[in-house]
Design a protein around this motif. Structure first.
Motif, mmCIF file in Angstrom:
data_model
loop_
_atom_site.group_PDB
_atom_site.id
_atom_site.type_symbol
_atom_site.label_atom_id
_atom_site.label_comp_id
_atom_site.label_asym_id
_atom_site.label_seq_id
_atom_site.Cartn_x
_atom_site.Cartn_y
_atom_site.Cartn_z
ATOM 1 N N LEU A 1 0.723 -0.878 -0.303
ATOM 2 C CA LEU A 1 0.213 -0.384 -0.225
ATOM 3 C C LEU A 1 0.466 1.335 0.066
ATOM 4 O O LEU A 1 1.524 1.244 0.532
ATOM 5 N N ALA A 2 0.779 2.156 -0.765
ATOM 6 C CA ALA A 2 1.349 3.328 -0.793
ATOM 7 C C ALA A 2 -0.059 4.560 -0.235
ATOM 8 O O ALA A 2 -0.867 4.772 -0.790
ATOM 9 N N LEU A 3 0.305 5.506 0.224
ATOM 10 C CA LEU A 3 -0.543 6.556 0.232
ATOM 11 C C LEU A 3 0.574 8.245 0.346
ATOM 12 O O LEU A 3 1.740 8.345 -0.057
ATOM 13 N N VAL A 4 -0.796 8.631 -0.273
ATOM 14 C CA VAL A 4 0.151 10.064 -1.070
ATOM 15 C C VAL A 4 -1.045 11.124 -0.916
ATOM 16 O O VAL A 4 -1.899 11.317 -0.877
ATOM 17 N N ALA B 1 -2.634 -1.540 -3.483
ATOM 18 C CA ALA B 1 -3.627 -0.666 -3.522
ATOM 19 C C ALA B 1 -2.758 0.855 -3.401
ATOM 20 O O ALA B 1 -1.712 1.304 -2.532
ATOM 21 N N VAL B 2 -2.904 2.480 -4.047
ATOM 22 C CA VAL B 2 -2.951 3.378 -3.979
ATOM 23 C C VAL B 2 -3.202 4.494 -3.418
ATOM 24 O O VAL B 2 -4.736 4.308 -4.256
ATOM 25 N N LEU B 3 -3.486 5.337 -2.567
ATOM 26 C CA LEU B 3 -4.617 5.493 -1.709
ATOM 27 C C LEU B 3 -4.295 7.538 -2.005
ATOM 28 O O LEU B 3 -3.196 7.158 -0.827
ATOM 29 N N GLU B 4 -4.846 8.613 -2.274
ATOM 30 C CA GLU B 4 -4.545 10.081 -2.244
ATOM 31 C C GLU B 4 -5.229 9.895 -0.508
ATOM 32 O O GLU B 4 -6.391 9.730 -0.532
ATOM 33 N N VAL B 5 -4.803 11.154 0.767
ATOM 34 C CA VAL B 5 -5.847 11.090 1.793
ATOM 35 C C VAL B 5 -4.887 12.754 1.467
ATOM 36 O O VAL B 5 -4.053 12.985 1.500
ATOM 37 N N ASP B 6 -6.402 12.575 2.577
ATOM 38 C CA ASP B 6 -6.460 14.283 3.030
ATOM 39 C C ASP B 6 -4.845 15.039 3.747
ATOM 40 O O ASP B 6 -4.960 14.144 4.458
ATOM 41 N N GLU B 7 -4.533 15.969 3.470
ATOM 42 C CA GLU B 7 -2.884 15.956 4.059
ATOM 43 C C GLU B 7 -3.378 16.186 5.730
ATOM 44 O O GLU B 7 -2.862 15.797 6.556
ATOM 45 N N LEU C 1 -1.841 6.373 7.737
ATOM 46 C CA LEU C 1 -0.487 5.709 7.804
ATOM 47 C C LEU C 1 -1.044 4.895 9.801
ATOM 48 O O LEU C 1 -0.342 3.389 9.066
ATOM 49 N N ASP C 2 -1.718 5.084 10.754
ATOM 50 C CA ASP C 2 -0.755 5.060 11.848
ATOM 51 C C ASP C 2 -2.302 3.463 11.202
ATOM 52 O O ASP C 2 -2.351 1.694 11.928
ATOM 53 N N THR C 3 -3.890 3.141 10.790
ATOM 54 C CA THR C 3 -4.280 2.368 10.399
ATOM 55 C C THR C 3 -4.287 1.846 9.932
ATOM 56 O O THR C 3 -4.414 0.499 10.194
ATOM 57 N N THR C 4 -3.261 1.711 8.575
ATOM 58 C CA THR C 4 -3.140 0.853 7.229
ATOM 59 C C THR C 4 -1.520 0.339 7.489
ATOM 60 O O THR C 4 -1.554 -0.628 6.777
ATOM 61 N N GLN C 5 -1.012 0.900 7.917
ATOM 62 C CA GLN C 5 0.590 0.864 8.202
ATOM 63 C C GLN C 5 1.634 0.514 7.145
ATOM 64 O O GLN C 5 2.026 0.097 6.582
ATOM 65 N N ALA C 6 1.210 1.182 5.907
ATOM 66 C CA ALA C 6 1.374 1.756 4.625
ATOM 67 C C ALA C 6 2.666 1.538 4.396
ATOM 68 O O ALA C 6 3.459 2.151 6.131
ATOM 69 N N GLY C 7 3.331 1.088 3.405
ATOM 70 C CA GLY C 7 4.728 0.504 3.352
ATOM 71 C C GLY C 7 5.633 2.043 2.819
ATOM 72 O O GLY C 7 6.157 1.480 3.346
ATOM 73 N N VAL C 8 4.608 2.466 2.596
ATOM 74 C CA VAL C 8 5.115 3.789 1.186
ATOM 75 C C VAL C 8 4.139 4.720 1.241
ATOM 76 O O VAL C 8 2.835 5.339 1.175
ATOM 77 N N PHE D 1 8.429 -0.539 -5.576
ATOM 78 C CA PHE D 1 7.737 -1.687 -5.697
ATOM 79 C C PHE D 1 8.757 -2.339 -6.813
ATOM 80 O O PHE D 1 7.368 -3.828 -7.350
ATOM 81 N N GLY D 2 9.542 -1.950 -7.080
ATOM 82 C CA GLY D 2 9.959 -2.960 -8.000
ATOM 83 C C GLY D 2 9.946 -2.817 -9.366
ATOM 84 O O GLY D 2 10.215 -3.448 -10.362
ATOM 85 N N LEU D 3 9.029 -1.522 -9.539
ATOM 86 C CA LEU D 3 9.194 -1.341 -11.125
ATOM 87 C C LEU D 3 9.971 -0.456 -12.014
ATOM 88 O O LEU D 3 10.080 0.731 -11.219
ATOM 89 N N GLU D 4 10.326 -0.662 -12.864
ATOM 90 C CA GLU D 4 11.554 -0.005 -13.445
ATOM 91 C C GLU D 4 11.164 0.701 -14.321
ATOM 92 O O GLU D 4 9.950 0.926 -14.933
ATOM 93 N N PRO D 5 11.879 2.299 -14.513
ATOM 94 C CA PRO D 5 11.344 3.548 -14.954
ATOM 95 C C PRO D 5 10.863 3.561 -16.378
ATOM 96 O O PRO D 5 9.792 3.591 -16.655
#
Length: 409
Positions: free
Chosen positions: A55-58, A107-113, A120-127, A265-269
């Motif tokens: 999971l990534a949070l943005v 999962a990629v989630l946009e997050v209100d500032e 982050l505390d709830t999901t323990q996102a890795g990125v 996530f291991g994906l090359e450019p």
């Protein structure tokens, strides 16, 4: 994905049903109501839905919806991706997004500032991706230095990998306490909110992209990824031409952040760029719609920094319609209009509409920019001859225009 407990399965299913009914009855896209129903039945649903996913949070003041879309588009080369594509960026929206793709490994989630520490505390996102902080919705949003402080506390001592824009001093300060940071030189055109050091309050000296505090050791971190014109330079020194279909410098910055994120996530450019280049519009932004021989390109600008980027994308040879509201999602305080330099619109036909059109009209009058005041968006369109037109609107004004044209994607 591990099997959800029965209560969570029921809550998730009923939430999806509520979302479907919302769409079917024309009340909305269901991305909020579905999550609210699910959380009412199972308050711990977000944590359970996020478990076992990569999971990534943005988060940012500007660009988080677009960057989320870019990252998700690239990651789909690795597998199914759950994402809140239409900007429902609080926990209810996150629950809806994860419920709608309950078996997606990514999962990629946009997050209100303001919600980033909690999510982050709830999901323990890795990125976590942090791009910029500037003034926004001043009557109800937290002061941005307080937001940066909350981000810094939330990231301290976590194993989370932070992808952070080192060109924004507030973002750099918030991320500098994290255990792992990948710094991206994505640029910072709007600097009016970051002339002082967030560490000690002293003045920041700037020379080109570089910045450093005059009174303490805080300075711009050394980036691993660098946006250089149309190219992104990766940590190995290799250049990658972005060639995005989304216009403007701000979207090139979003693309640089996205490349750095998917690399985690291991994906090359080279592979990631294929996905980034597929994105042509984001929740109606940059979409062109047609009416009576007129082609209208829709641009969103919610705050001074956003207007600066919208002007960068706008075509100075075209007439332009500006629409401003001040409803709850916009913030009811329109004093931010005085921080925008509208003189760049000199020489263009400018039409002004929206619920707070008189506020904007006064600002343009003081700036010496000629304009025509219109009672409605339809009237503004009708005034102009057939041809291409740019439209810049803030959040609810933008959504009203999208609805009028069938919520173009």
């Amino acid at each position: 994905m591990s099997q959800l407990p029965l209560r969570a399965q029921l809550a998730s299913a009923l939430g999806r049903t509520a979302a479907t009914l919302s769409r079917a009855t024309g009340r909305g896209d269901g991305s909020v109501i579905g999550g609210r129903v699910g959380l009412m039945l199972e308050p711990d649903l977000l944590r359970q839905l996020a478990a076992d996913r990569r999971l990534a949070l943005v988060s940012a003041t500007n660009g988080k919806t677009t960057t989320t879309r870019l990252i998700a588009s690239a990651l789909r080369q690795l597998g199914e991706v759950a994402t809140n594509a239409f900007g429902a960026n609080m926990p209810a929206g996150h629950v809806s997004a994860l419920s709608s793709a309950k078996d997606a490994p990514y999962a990629v989630l946009e997050v209100d500032e303001k919600y980033l520490p909690e999510v982050l505390d709830t999901t323990q996102a890795g990125v976590v991706c942090l791009m910029n902080l500037s003034r926004d919705q001043m009557d109800r949003a937290a002061e941005i230095w307080l937001l940066a402080q909350k981000w810094r506390r939330a990231l301290a001592s976590r194993p989370t990998l932070v992808i952070a824009n080192c060109d924004d001093p507030l973002v750099a300060w918030a991320a500098s306490g994290a255990a792992r940071v990948s710094w991206v030189a994505a640029g910072q055109r709007w600097r009016e909110d970051s002339w002082c050091c967030p560490e000690c309050g002293g003045p920041l000296d700037r020379k080109g992209a570089d910045w450093a505090c005059r009174e303490c050791a805080f300075r711009r971190p050394t980036p691993s990824w660098v946006l250089d014109g149309e190219d992104v330079i990766d940590p190995r020194g290799q250049r990658w031409r972005l060639d995005l279909q989304l216009p403007g410098q701000a979207n090139r910055a979003n693309g640089a952040i996205a490349l750095a994120t998917v690399a985690a996530f291991g994906l090359e450019p080279g592979h990631a760029l294929l996905g980034l280049r597929e994105v042509t519009s984001v929740a109606g932004r940059y979409t062109t719609v047609e009416r009576d021989g007129r082609s209208l390109r829709l641009l969103l600008a919610k705050n001074p920094a956003g207007w600066l980027e919208a002007f960068d994308v706008s075509d100075p040879a075209l007439p332009i319609i500006l629409s401003v509201n001040a409803q709850g999602p916009d913030g009811r305080d329109t004093s931010w209009l005085w921080d925008v330099d509208y003189r760049i619109l000199m020489g263009r036909p400018v039409l002004v509409t929206g619920e707070r059109r008189r506020d904007l009209a006064l600002r343009l009058y003081v700036a010496g920019v000629p304009f025509q005041l219109c009672d409605s968006f339809g009237q503004a369109v009708a005034v102009l001859p057939p041809g291409r037109i740019d439209v810049i609107a803030n959040y609810t004004a933008f959504q009203q225009i999208r609805t009028e044209f069938g919520r173009a994607e």
